[in-house]
Design an enzyme around this catalytic site. Structure first.
Site, PDB file in Angstrom:
ATOM      1  N   ARG A 252       2.485  -9.684  28.798  1.00  0.00           N
ATOM      2  CA  ARG A 252       2.774  -8.749  27.699  1.00  0.00           C
ATOM      3  C   ARG A 252       3.044  -7.378  28.319  1.00  0.00           C
ATOM      4  NH1 ARG A 252      -2.093  -8.117  23.448  1.00  0.00           N
ATOM      5  NH2 ARG A 252      -1.074  -9.841  22.386  1.00  0.00           N
TER       6      ARG A 252
ATOM      7  N   ALA B 138      -5.211  -3.604   5.164  1.00  0.00           N
ATOM      8  CA  ALA B 138      -3.772  -3.896   5.217  1.00  0.00           C
ATOM      9  C   ALA B 138      -3.166  -3.299   6.479  1.00  0.00           C
ATOM     10  CB  ALA B 138      -3.064  -3.332   3.990  1.00  0.00           C
TER      11      ALA B 138
ATOM     12  N   THR C  34      -9.573  -0.253  14.962  1.00  0.00           N
ATOM     13  CA  THR C  34      -9.704  -1.223  16.059  1.00  0.00           C
ATOM     14  C   THR C  34     -10.123  -0.541  17.355  1.00  0.00           C
ATOM     15  OG1 THR C  34      -8.375  -2.623  17.535  1.00  0.00           O
ATOM     16  CG2 THR C  34      -7.184  -0.953  16.338  1.00  0.00           C
ATOM     17  N   ASP C  35     -10.758  -1.307  18.235  1.00  0.00           N
ATOM     18  CA  ASP C  35     -11.127  -0.746  19.545  1.00  0.00           C
ATOM     19  C   ASP C  35      -9.893  -0.433  20.396  1.00  0.00           C
ATOM     20  OD1 ASP C  35     -10.352  -3.356  20.160  1.00  0.00           O
ATOM     21  OD2 ASP C  35     -12.155  -3.856  21.303  1.00  0.00           O
ATOM     22  N   GLU C  36      -8.728  -0.993  20.004  1.00  0.00           N
ATOM     23  CA  GLU C  36      -7.525  -0.783  20.826  1.00  0.00           C
ATOM     24  C   GLU C  36      -7.074   0.673  20.829  1.00  0.00           C
ATOM     25  OE1 GLU C  36      -4.382  -3.608  20.589  1.00  0.00           O
ATOM     26  OE2 GLU C  36      -5.748  -5.301  20.487  1.00  0.00           O
TER      27      GLU C  36
ATOM     28  N   SER D  43      -0.673  -6.378  12.326  1.00  0.00           N
ATOM     29  CA  SER D  43      -1.832  -6.469  13.218  1.00  0.00           C
ATOM     30  C   SER D  43      -1.557  -7.074  14.597  1.00  0.00           C
ATOM     31  CB  SER D  43      -2.926  -7.294  12.528  1.00  0.00           C
ATOM     32  OG  SER D  43      -2.515  -8.644  12.438  1.00  0.00           O
TER      33      SER D  43
ATOM     34  N   TYR E 180       1.384  -0.957  18.334  1.00  0.00           N
ATOM     35  CA  TYR E 180       0.346  -1.299  17.347  1.00  0.00           C
ATOM     36  C   TYR E 180      -0.829  -0.325  17.424  1.00  0.00           C
ATOM     37  CZ  TYR E 180      -3.964  -3.493  15.665  1.00  0.00           C
ATOM     38  OH  TYR E 180      -5.180  -3.712  15.059  1.00  0.00           O
ATOM     39  N   SER E 181      -1.380  -0.161  18.635  1.00  0.00           N
ATOM     40  CA  SER E 181      -2.577   0.671  18.729  1.00  0.00           C
ATOM     41  C   SER E 181      -2.253   2.140  18.482  1.00  0.00           C
ATOM     42  CB  SER E 181      -3.306   0.466  20.061  1.00  0.00           C
ATOM     43  OG  SER E 181      -2.439   0.640  21.146  1.00  0.00           O
TER      44      SER E 181
ATOM     45  N   ILE F 124       0.834  -1.217   0.000  1.00  0.00           N
ATOM     46  CA  ILE F 124       0.000   0.000   0.000  1.00  0.00           C
ATOM     47  C   ILE F 124       0.867   1.264   0.000  1.00  0.00           C
ATOM     48  CG2 ILE F 124      -2.080  -1.023   0.997  1.00  0.00           C
ATOM     49  CD1 ILE F 124      -1.262   0.265   3.713  1.00  0.00           C
TER      50      ILE F 124
ATOM     51  N   SER G  36      -0.086   3.165  16.288  1.00  0.00           N
ATOM     52  CA  SER G  36      -0.026   3.330  14.823  1.00  0.00           C
ATOM     53  C   SER G  36      -1.433   3.362  14.232  1.00  0.00           C
ATOM     54  CB  SER G  36       0.827   2.231  14.182  1.00  0.00           C
ATOM     55  OG  SER G  36       0.191   0.968  14.273  1.00  0.00           O
ATOM     56  N   LYS G  37      -2.335   2.558  14.781  1.00  0.00           N
ATOM     57  CA  LYS G  37      -3.718   2.557  14.259  1.00  0.00           C
ATOM     58  C   LYS G  37      -4.418   3.883  14.603  1.00  0.00           C
ATOM     59  CE  LYS G  37      -5.649  -0.474  12.478  1.00  0.00           C
ATOM     60  NZ  LYS G  37      -5.746  -0.871  11.052  1.00  0.00           N
TER      61      LYS G  37
END
Ligand code: NAD
Ligand code: DAU
Length: 357
Positions: A290, A84, A135-137, A87, A160-161, A62, A163-164
């Site tokens: 984690r 994409a 995402t809900d995160e 994840s 991750y969250s 992408i 970046s989202k």
């Protein structure tokens, strides 16, 4: 309608391709996927010949603006649905940069190209839309009560969250600044067929079948809110059809489980289905937690239910059993995905880092 579905060979992207081509007999999908460790063209091998005639697969990133521009032109794309992403939260802890590259810069690339192709003389071409699968995160973590609504402030806690959430802000900025027609969906934890076994549910199923230890991070009392991937895909369809420009929609099925209770449930179902007495709670192994582990997620999906008329159709009982049966019946798929890269991941993350044997 012609969709550009990015991440079409991942877990949710592939389920969406099946769902959408089945539901919309006149739709075409152009699927773009870089085929990272998580992308598997095999996930789409069950398309019928008729569905294949309405589906084109393109291997690519992408972040490749020229390629995305070419696809928008040649196939006259109406809607970009962006699945994409990198994840997996645990992987983001080892290597955040990969998450920024795809989840932030990749989204910016898609937005740039959509604007270049669809925004002509200060006006958006009719019928075009960008749908970001978030995402809900992005909302962070909850205490024992309450749920995330679309008004909950963004408070991501993992790379991750983060970046989202960054991508969500960029998408909203393009709506506010240029009037870009966009929607964002924020769904809770998905389960179902074709999920890569780095994620909790397939990992537990596959380890249990081999009588391997079942790794539970920390005390296992963290809560996730589970939804069948089919219901997520249906909700995205509702958003494509009826979502109001610039709006965010939470998606969830009111189905909260503590990780440890969920793992026990999977063991119970697997025992019934296989009659294998070695599949037992004795396999449960608590391992190092984690870092920054979000304690609880719970989604309030009142808005999409009231405004767009969506509601989930698959009960957890039925969906979880069907998912377990899918993994039991698709041994070839499993054998292919647990080779190579997966083995390296397992060795690094579970054996070396968490001392799981
Ligand atoms: P996945 O990891 O199974 O699939 C991601 C796909 O994206 C893979 O096919 C991969 O090859 C592809 N990809 C990665 N980087 C790419 C790039 N630069 N260019 C093109 N393709 C690339 O992920 P998933 O679980 O199917 O999640 C899909 C989307 O849904 C993600 O955006 C994720 O944030 C979101 N989401 C997931 C869940 C969940 O529970 N799995 C819940 C809510 C939202
Ligand atoms: O909430 C939506 C998110 O759900 C998506 O945005 C992510 O892409 C998706 O990966 C998922 O994130 P989680 O971190 O919640 O999913 P995961 O399956 O990795 O873990 C679920 C819970 O189980 C979490 O509390 C961590 C725990 N866990 C996970 C693994 C892999 C364990 O206890 N042991 C494990 O080995």
């Amino acid at each position: 309608m012609t969709l550009l579905v990015t991440g079409c060979c991942g877990f949710i992207g592939s389920n969406f391709v099946y769902y959408y081509l089945d539901e919309h007999k006149d739709a075409r999908i152009i699927g773009l996927d870089k085929l990272t460790y998580a992308g598997n063209l095999d996930n789409l091998s069950n398309l019928t010949n008729e569905q294949k005639s309405r589906f084109v697969f393109v291997k690519g990133d992408i972040n490749n603006a020229e390629l995305v521009e070419y696809l928008l032109d040649v196939y006259d794309i109406d809607v970009i649905v962006n699945f994409a992403a990198e994840s997996h939260v645990d992987r983001s802890i080892y290597n955040p940069r990969a998450f920024v590259e795809t989840n932030v810069l990749g989204v910016q690339t898609l937005l740039d190209v959509a604007k270049k192709k669809w925004y002509i003389n200060g006006k958006w071409k009719h019928g075009k839309k960008f749908v970001q699968i978030s995402t809900d995160e992005v909302y962070g973590t909850l205490g024992p009560t309450g749920k995330f609504t679309e008004k909950t402030p963004l408070s991501p806690r993992s790379p991750y969250s983060a970046s989202k959430a960054s991508a969500d802000l960029l998408v909203i900025a393009h709506h506010e600044t240029y009037g870009m027609p966009v929607n964002i969906t924020r769904c809770s934890n998905n389960y179902g067929p074709y999920q890569f076994p780095e994620k909790l549910i397939p990992l537990i199923i596959l380890n249990a079948l081999e009588h391997k230890p079942l790794p539970i991070y920390g005390d296992g009392r963290q809560v996730r809110d589970w939804i069948h991937v089919f219901d997520h895909c249906r909700a995205i369809d509702f958003v494509i059809e009826k979502g109001k420009d610039g709006e965010v929609y939470n998606i969830g099925a009111n189905n909260e489980w503590e990780n440890i209770e969920l793992v026990k449930k999977i063991i119970e179902i697997l025992r019934q289905l296989t009659n294998d007495e070695l599949i037992s709670e004795k396999l449960i192994t608590h391992v190092k937690d984690r870092p920054g582990h979000d304690r609880r997620y719970a989604i309030d999906s009142t808005k999409i239910r009231k405004e767009l008329g969506w509601k989930p159709e698959i009960s957890f009982e039925e969906g979880l059993e069907a998912t377990i049966k899918w993994y039991l019946n698709n041994k070839q798929w499993v054998e292919r995905v647990v080779g190579g890269e997966y083995k390296e991941w397992y060795e690094k993350h579970y054996v070396r880092e968490r001392k799981l044997n």
